[in-house]
Write a protein that holds these residues in place. Structure first.
Motif, PDB file in Angstrom:
ATOM      1  N   GLU A   1     -26.028 -15.043  10.007  1.00 28.84           N
ATOM      2  CA  GLU A   1     -26.577 -14.162   8.962  1.00 28.84           C
ATOM      3  C   GLU A   1     -26.292 -12.695   9.257  1.00 28.84           C
ATOM      4  O   GLU A   1     -25.929 -11.933   8.358  1.00 28.84           O
ATOM      5  N   LYS A   2     -26.464 -12.299  10.533  1.00 30.32           N
ATOM      6  CA  LYS A   2     -26.287 -10.886  10.892  1.00 30.32           C
ATOM      7  C   LYS A   2     -24.831 -10.444  10.846  1.00 30.32           C
ATOM      8  O   LYS A   2     -24.557  -9.261  10.711  1.00 30.32           O
ATOM      9  N   THR A   3     -23.912 -11.379  10.984  1.00 29.55           N
ATOM     10  CA  THR A   3     -22.495 -11.004  10.982  1.00 29.55           C
ATOM     11  C   THR A   3     -21.778 -11.400   9.698  1.00 29.55           C
ATOM     12  O   THR A   3     -20.563 -11.228   9.601  1.00 29.55           O
TER      13      THR A   3
ATOM     14  N   TRP B   1     -31.145 -22.594  15.207  1.00 32.70           N
ATOM     15  CA  TRP B   1     -31.958 -21.431  14.840  1.00 32.70           C
ATOM     16  C   TRP B   1     -31.240 -20.118  15.149  1.00 32.70           C
ATOM     17  O   TRP B   1     -31.063 -19.269  14.276  1.00 32.70           O
ATOM     18  N   TYR B   2     -30.821 -19.963  16.400  1.00 32.29           N
ATOM     19  CA  TYR B   2     -30.215 -18.693  16.802  1.00 32.29           C
ATOM     20  C   TYR B   2     -28.778 -18.560  16.303  1.00 32.29           C
ATOM     21  O   TYR B   2     -28.325 -17.455  16.007  1.00 32.29           O
TER      22      TYR B   2
ATOM     23  N   TRP C   1     -27.751 -19.696  13.446  1.00 36.42           N
ATOM     24  CA  TRP C   1     -27.904 -19.305  12.036  1.00 36.42           C
ATOM     25  C   TRP C   1     -28.225 -17.813  11.922  1.00 36.42           C
ATOM     26  O   TRP C   1     -27.684 -17.113  11.062  1.00 36.42           O
ATOM     27  N   GLN C   2     -29.115 -17.326  12.787  1.00 36.34           N
ATOM     28  CA  GLN C   2     -29.457 -15.903  12.772  1.00 36.34           C
ATOM     29  C   GLN C   2     -28.235 -15.038  13.069  1.00 36.34           C
ATOM     30  O   GLN C   2     -28.025 -14.008  12.420  1.00 36.34           O
ATOM     31  N   LEU C   3     -27.438 -15.451  14.055  1.00 34.92           N
ATOM     32  CA  LEU C   3     -26.216 -14.710  14.365  1.00 34.92           C
ATOM     33  C   LEU C   3     -25.253 -14.724  13.176  1.00 34.92           C
ATOM     34  O   LEU C   3     -24.627 -13.706  12.858  1.00 34.92           O
TER      35      LEU C   3
ATOM     36  N   ALA D   1     -19.513 -14.631   9.984  1.00 36.55           N
ATOM     37  CA  ALA D   1     -20.401 -15.797  10.108  1.00 36.55           C
ATOM     38  C   ALA D   1     -19.630 -17.033  10.555  1.00 36.55           C
ATOM     39  O   ALA D   1     -20.198 -17.926  11.195  1.00 36.55           O
TER      40      ALA D   1
ATOM     41  N   VAL E   1     -23.981 -23.742  15.007  1.00 37.55           N
ATOM     42  CA  VAL E   1     -24.943 -24.401  14.111  1.00 37.55           C
ATOM     43  C   VAL E   1     -24.570 -25.874  13.923  1.00 37.55           C
ATOM     44  O   VAL E   1     -25.424 -26.767  14.044  1.00 37.55           O
TER      45      VAL E   1
END
Length: 169
Positions: free
Chosen positions: A114-116, A107-108, A110-112, A129, A136
């Motif tokens: 996406e943000k990078t 989860w986290y 993937w969020q990281l 990414a 992940v």
């Protein structure tokens, strides 16, 4: 269950080989960087970020395989004094907690990623990414291997904990 165990065993073996190759590759890259910097008085700009990325892969892949094989850290003092049935329950609770951690990694991570994704890694010129892909992938393997351990235990099969044989004959 036998087919699943064989497939996850092969997946673990591939992950371990990739991790081992990554460790060797990272060592070669760092050695090349040292040689270029101190002998040739030059520098290879991409070796440091590439080595850090490779290190993430072999750490997270190796950790996932360690979970499958039962080599993750645990506090086993209580297990020496409780009946076997309680041990199985406690091991399953431990595997559920590890799987939960793997879900958090997915989860986290993937969020990281996406943000990078829009950032470029200096020296490599690829998306930021890629730095978080090992988190992940490791999380996916941790969830898979923890779930397999719980399923094997529920089926009465060995889980390769501390030297038990993981393969099903």
């Amino acid at each position: 269950m036998k087919t699943i165990a064989l497939l996850t065993g092969r997946l673990a073996r591939v992950a371990l080989w990739v991790a081992g190759i990554g460790l060797v590759l990272m060592t070669v890259l760092i050695a090349a960087q040292v040689f270029w910097r101190y002998v040739l008085n030059d520098s290879i700009i991409w070796t440091e970020p590439a080595s850090v990325m490779i290190m993430g892969w072999f750490i997270f892949l190796g950790a996932a395989v360690g979970i499958r094989e039962g080599y993750h850290l645990s506090f086993d003092v209580l297990l020496y004094v409780v009946p076997q049935r309680i041990k199985l329950v406690l091991h399953s609770i431990s595997d559920l907690a590890v799987a939960g951690f793997g879900v958090g990694m997915i989860w986290y991570g993937w969020q990281l990623a996406e943000k990078t994704a829009g950032n470029k890694l200096p020296g490599l010129g690829i998306s930021g990414a890629f730095d978080f892909a090992p988190i992940v992938a490791g999380g996916v393997l941790i969830v898979l291997f923890s779930t397999e351990r719980i399923a094997r235990r529920a089926a009465g099969l060995p889980t390769a904990r501390f030297g038990e044989e993981a393969e099903i004959d």
